[in-house]
Every structure is written in C-alpha cells, then in structure tokens.
Scaffold this motif. Structure first.
Motif, short mmCIF file in Angstrom:
data_model
loop_
_atom_site.label_atom_id
_atom_site.label_comp_id
_atom_site.label_asym_id
_atom_site.label_seq_id
_atom_site.Cartn_x
_atom_site.Cartn_y
_atom_site.Cartn_z
N TYR A 122 0.81 -1.22 0.00
CA TYR A 122 0.00 0.00 0.00
C TYR A 122 0.84 1.26 0.00
CZ TYR A 122 -3.37 -3.51 1.28
OH TYR A 122 -4.14 -4.61 1.27
N LEU A 123 2.09 1.16 -0.33
CA LEU A 123 2.98 2.31 -0.21
C LEU A 123 3.00 3.20 -1.44
CD1 LEU A 123 6.04 0.85 1.66
CD2 LEU A 123 4.15 2.20 2.55
N GLY A 124 2.19 2.88 -2.42
CA GLY A 124 2.21 3.73 -3.60
C GLY A 124 3.15 3.19 -4.65
N ASN A 125 3.59 4.01 -5.54
CA ASN A 125 4.30 3.54 -6.72
C ASN A 125 5.81 3.66 -6.66
OD1 ASN A 125 1.52 4.81 -7.71
ND2 ASN A 125 2.00 2.98 -8.87
N CYS A 126 6.34 4.38 -5.68
CA CYS A 126 7.77 4.61 -5.64
C CYS A 126 8.32 4.48 -4.23
CB CYS A 126 8.13 6.01 -6.14
SG CYS A 126 7.68 6.33 -7.85
N MET A 127 9.57 4.03 -4.16
CA MET A 127 10.35 4.09 -2.94
C MET A 127 11.62 4.88 -3.27
SD MET A 127 8.82 2.39 -0.48
CE MET A 127 10.09 1.84 0.66
N VAL B 66 18.71 10.50 -3.55
CA VAL B 66 19.85 9.65 -3.89
C VAL B 66 19.47 8.64 -4.96
CG1 VAL B 66 21.51 7.96 -3.02
CG2 VAL B 66 20.87 9.94 -1.61
N ALA B 67 18.35 7.93 -4.74
CA ALA B 67 17.92 6.90 -5.67
C ALA B 67 16.43 6.65 -5.49
CB ALA B 67 18.70 5.60 -5.44
N THR B 68 15.79 6.22 -6.57
CA THR B 68 14.38 5.86 -6.51
C THR B 68 14.16 4.57 -7.27
OG1 THR B 68 13.66 7.02 -8.52
CG2 THR B 68 13.74 8.31 -6.49
N ILE B 69 13.07 3.89 -6.94
CA ILE B 69 12.70 2.66 -7.65
C ILE B 69 11.20 2.57 -7.71
CG2 ILE B 69 12.66 1.17 -5.61
CD1 ILE B 69 14.05 -0.99 -7.37
N GLN B 70 10.69 2.10 -8.84
CA GLN B 70 9.26 1.88 -8.95
C GLN B 70 8.89 0.59 -8.23
OE1 GLN B 70 8.58 2.08 -13.26
NE2 GLN B 70 7.61 4.06 -12.97
N THR B 71 7.92 0.69 -7.34
CA THR B 71 7.48 -0.46 -6.57
C THR B 71 7.05 -1.59 -7.50
OG1 THR B 71 6.74 0.98 -4.80
CG2 THR B 71 5.88 -1.25 -4.81
N GLY B 72 7.59 -2.77 -7.29
CA GLY B 72 7.24 -3.92 -8.11
C GLY B 72 7.91 -3.94 -9.45
N TRP C 11 5.17 9.21 -6.61
CA TRP C 11 4.84 8.93 -8.01
C TRP C 11 4.43 10.20 -8.74
CZ3 TRP C 11 5.72 5.75 -11.76
CH2 TRP C 11 4.94 5.80 -12.91
N ARG C 12 4.96 10.38 -9.92
CA ARG C 12 4.55 11.44 -10.82
C ARG C 12 4.23 10.83 -12.16
NH1 ARG C 12 3.94 13.46 -6.72
NH2 ARG C 12 4.76 15.42 -5.88
N THR C 13 3.58 11.57 -13.05
CA THR C 13 3.14 11.01 -14.32
C THR C 13 4.32 10.53 -15.17
OG1 THR C 13 3.10 13.22 -15.26
CG2 THR C 13 1.03 12.35 -14.39
N ASP D 98 12.30 14.45 -5.60
CA ASP D 98 12.04 15.59 -4.73
C ASP D 98 11.49 15.08 -3.41
OD1 ASP D 98 10.14 18.69 -5.14
OD2 ASP D 98 11.15 17.82 -3.41
N PRO D 99 12.16 15.35 -2.30
CA PRO D 99 11.66 14.85 -1.01
C PRO D 99 10.22 15.25 -0.71
CG PRO D 99 13.89 15.71 -0.77
CD PRO D 99 13.44 16.07 -2.16
N SER D 100 9.80 16.41 -1.19
CA SER D 100 8.44 16.88 -0.88
C SER D 100 7.37 16.02 -1.54
CB SER D 100 8.28 18.34 -1.32
OG SER D 100 8.35 18.46 -2.73
#
Length: 126
Positions: free
Chosen positions: A29-34, A48-54, A101-103, A109-111
């Motif tokens: 349930y955490l949304g689309n990104c970590m 630093v880094a991001t990943i799309q969940t799943g 998550w953005r389109t 961006d931390p915000s």
C-alpha cells in the motif's frame, strides 16, 4: 499504519561499502515509488535513488551513479541501497521514503514523498 525502518548504516573508510535496508510494514500500500534520500549537517535533504514499486526502473543522483545501486525484495517488503566506493562527501543521515509517483515516473524531490523512516547514519572517513 505504514511504517518504514532503515538499518545498515555505520562508519567506514573511504573506498568502503555499506548496504542499507528499509523494511516496510505494508509494502503493498505504499504507492508507486520508494526512494533513498540523505541529509548532511547544514544541507538540504537530497534525493539519492528511486525505484518503482514492483518494477526494476531506478534513478540515481549524478553524484552516486556507478557507485550506488537500489533494489527491492517484495517478498520481504524491503528495499536496499548498496553503496560502494564511498567518499567522505557521502557522509549523511540516510532516509527511505514511500510515495513520490509522478506522471513521468518516480520523483527525486523529497516533498513528493509522504512516508519516511527514522533514518540511519552513514559516516565515511578519509
């Protein structure tokens, strides 16, 4: 309630490696990104880094490209940040976060991230 718990920080010499882990209580349930973020004393928090969940698509800050690698294990509800060739300028408190998550993909961006862990300290000595 969604919770994130980081671990794996510590003190290393320049050139060393650390692996950070971030365990989630409700990964589905955490949304689309970590994301992994860091904040050094007197400086703003930076992505630093991001990943799309799943998924497998990752993004990295220019300062860590080629040295850091983010991954995830959905079976363990955990994301990781493998940090190699560490430099003194990597010294900071490291946080993982969920949301973002953005389109056009995951934001650095931390915000854009709503849920945060408590952070784990990484110190790199020269």
């Amino acid at each position: 309630q969604v919770q994130l718990v980081e671990s794996g920080g510590g003190s290393v010499q320049a050139g060393g490696s650390l692996r950070l882990s971030c365990s989630a209580s409700r990964y589905t349930y955490l949304g689309n990104c970590m994301g992994w973020f860091r904040q050094a004393p007197g400086k703003e928090r930076e992505g630093v880094a991001t990943i799309q969940t799943g998924g497998y698509y990752t993004t990295y800050a220019d300062s860590v490209k080629g040295r850091f690698a983010m991954s995830q294990d959905m079976a363990k509800n955990t994301v990781y940040l493998q940090m190699n060739s560490l430099k003194p300028e990597d010294t900071a408190m490291y946080y993982c976060a969920a949301g973002g998550w953005r389109t056009n993909g995951c934001s650095n961006d931390p915000s854009a991230y709503a849920t945060w862990g408590q952070g784990t300290q990484v110190t790199v000595s020269s």
